[in-house]
Design an enzyme around this catalytic site. Structure first.
Site, PDB file in Angstrom:
ATOM      1  N   HIS A  73      -2.484   7.536   7.030  1.00 55.65           N
ATOM      2  CA  HIS A  73      -1.469   8.409   6.422  1.00 55.65           C
ATOM      3  C   HIS A  73      -2.090   9.728   5.957  1.00 55.65           C
ATOM      4  CE1 HIS A  73       2.374   6.369   6.200  1.00 55.65           C
ATOM      5  NE2 HIS A  73       1.848   5.259   5.716  1.00 55.65           N
ATOM      6  N   GLY A 127       0.829  -1.199   0.000  1.00 52.30           N
ATOM      7  CA  GLY A 127       0.000   0.000   0.000  1.00 52.30           C
ATOM      8  C   GLY A 127       0.859   1.243   0.000  1.00 52.30           C
ATOM      9  N   CYS A 187       5.965  -0.186   7.252  1.00 49.42           N
ATOM     10  CA  CYS A 187       5.610   0.976   6.426  1.00 49.42           C
ATOM     11  C   CYS A 187       6.802   1.359   5.565  1.00 49.42           C
ATOM     12  CB  CYS A 187       5.235   2.139   7.341  1.00 49.42           C
ATOM     13  SG  CYS A 187       4.814   3.650   6.455  1.00 49.42           S
ATOM     14  N   LEU A 188       6.541   1.659   4.298  1.00 47.94           N
ATOM     15  CA  LEU A 188       7.625   2.038   3.389  1.00 47.94           C
ATOM     16  C   LEU A 188       8.316   3.329   3.836  1.00 47.94           C
ATOM     17  CD1 LEU A 188       5.972   1.220  -0.070  1.00 47.94           C
ATOM     18  CD2 LEU A 188       7.663  -0.138   1.180  1.00 47.94           C
ATOM     19  N   HIS A 220      -4.229   1.526   7.716  1.00 44.38           N
ATOM     20  CA  HIS A 220      -2.872   2.087   7.698  1.00 44.38           C
ATOM     21  C   HIS A 220      -2.769   3.225   6.680  1.00 44.38           C
ATOM     22  CE1 HIS A 220       1.687   1.372   7.770  1.00 44.38           C
ATOM     23  NE2 HIS A 220       1.515   2.192   6.747  1.00 44.38           N
ATOM     24  N   GLU A 221      -3.274   2.975   5.464  1.00 45.54           N
ATOM     25  CA  GLU A 221      -3.132   3.979   4.397  1.00 45.54           C
ATOM     26  C   GLU A 221      -4.019   5.192   4.645  1.00 45.54           C
ATOM     27  OE1 GLU A 221      -0.587   3.592   2.690  1.00 45.54           O
ATOM     28  OE2 GLU A 221      -0.300   1.449   3.074  1.00 45.54           O
ATOM     29  N   GLN A 268       2.981  10.049   1.262  1.00 42.23           N
ATOM     30  CA  GLN A 268       4.279   9.361   1.301  1.00 42.23           C
ATOM     31  C   GLN A 268       5.155   9.720   0.107  1.00 42.23           C
ATOM     32  OE1 GLN A 268       2.399   5.290   2.100  1.00 42.23           O
ATOM     33  NE2 GLN A 268       4.366   5.131   3.133  1.00 42.23           N
TER      34      GLN A 268
HETATM   35 ZN    ZN Z   1       2.740   3.411   5.671  1.00 38.37          ZN
END
Ligand code: ZN
Length: 151
Positions: A135, A46, A89-90, A131-132, A51
């Site tokens: 963000h 995701g 998380c990226l 999660h997304e 991000q």
């Molecule tokens: Zn993330």
């Protein structure tokens, strides 16, 4: 399509609230394409627009390979149950932690054609939705996770 730079924890853009998309124009469609490419390249499931430094309410998710979900202005409209699972998380590379999330969520969003769609997710997909969408409000999972690795 172009691969975008993923911002890392500590970048202030990750802590700001993203604005809704009012017009699904070519720029938004290109953003969706670029986000999918960036997510795949980074081996993520995701990615949210902040991000990549774009403060718009846009998310891509690919929990099932080949099945990319594109969400514009997503809102969680139903939550059920709970799960305690590991998350990463990226934007927070090299770290993982356990979070408490609903076992099931229902999300409403616009798709790239501007149609209102309802999506349901359990397990990993439910976690990804939460999660997304977090963000988009400047929330990172590390804010409420029980971390299992330390830098
Ligand atoms: Zn993330």
């Amino acid at each position: 399509m172009a691969k975008l730079k993923i911002l890392k924890d500590g970048d202030t853009a990750l802590r700001l609230k993203s604005r809704p998309v009012s017009d699904i124009n070519k720029r938004i469609l290109t953003l969706l394409d670029d986000m999918t490419e960036t997510m795949r390249h980074a081996d993520g499931v995701g990615l949210a627009a902040p991000q990549v430094g774009v403060l718009r309410r846009v998310v891509v998710i690919e929990c099932e390979p080949g099945e990319v979900l594109e969400l514009i202005n997503p809102v969680i409209i139903e939550r059920r149950g709970s799960q305690h699972e590991i998350e990463g998380c990226l934007s927070v590379p090299g770290r993982q932690g356990y979070t408490d999330r609903p076992a099931y969520v229902k999300v409403e969003a616009l798709n790239r054609d501007g149609a209102l769609v309802t999506l349901e997710g359990e397990g990993l997909l439910a976690r990804a939705f939460c999660h997304e969408i977090d963000h988009l409000d400047g929330i990172l999972y590390i804010d409420h996770a029980e971390m299992v690795t330390e830098e």
